[in-house]
Scaffold this active site. Structure first.
Site, mmCIF file in Angstrom:
data_model
loop_
_atom_site.group_PDB
_atom_site.id
_atom_site.type_symbol
_atom_site.label_atom_id
_atom_site.label_comp_id
_atom_site.label_asym_id
_atom_site.label_seq_id
_atom_site.Cartn_x
_atom_site.Cartn_y
_atom_site.Cartn_z
ATOM 1 N N CYS A 1 -45.832 26.239 27.322
ATOM 2 C CA CYS A 1 -46.226 26.826 28.611
ATOM 3 C C CYS A 1 -45.835 25.906 29.771
ATOM 4 O O CYS A 1 -46.444 24.857 29.965
ATOM 5 C CB CYS A 1 -47.736 27.078 28.581
ATOM 6 S SG CYS A 1 -48.459 27.489 30.172
ATOM 7 N N CYS B 1 -48.547 25.233 32.372
ATOM 8 C CA CYS B 1 -49.569 24.339 31.804
ATOM 9 C C CYS B 1 -49.185 22.882 32.069
ATOM 10 O O CYS B 1 -50.038 22.055 32.407
ATOM 11 C CB CYS B 1 -49.727 24.557 30.303
ATOM 12 S SG CYS B 1 -50.297 26.200 29.846
#
Length: 107
Positions: free
Chosen positions: A32, A35
């Site tokens: 991600c 993230c």
């Protein structure tokens, strides 16, 4: 300086639900991109708000039970727990100022 802690399905109840301090849980994954963008911001907040809030990180892929229980669908998802209850939810990477605006009423 306090760094974010790592929580798992096994430690979630003790570290998060039983905490006397509000806990912001970051559900993230290696794949991600957003993230990875938000991680340094969370580290700064953990250091600056030491004693007022705990920052916890949970690897979404390695711990499927907890994200499923709380309906985490997109990453990153940040859930703020206070006295074992979810009081705020933030989905997606946000700038530090926006995160602090959400957190401050609960500190």
């Amino acid at each position: 300086m306090t760094a974010p802690i790592t929580v798992t399905d096994a430690t979630f109840a003790d570290e998060v639900l039983s905490s006397d301090t509000p806990v912001l849980v970051d559900f993230w994954a290696d794949w991600c991109g957003p993230c990875r963008m938000i991680a340094p911001v969370l580290e700064q907040i953990a250091a600056e708000q030491d004693g007022k809030i705990k920052i916890a990180k949970m690897d979404y892929d390695a711990n499927p039970d907890t994200p499923n229980k709380f309906g985490v669908m997109g990453l990153p998802t940040l859930l703020l727990f206070k006295k074992g209850e979810v009081v705020e939810q933030v989905v997606g990477a946000k700038p530090k100022r926006a995160l602090l605006k959400v957190l401050e009423p609960h500190l």
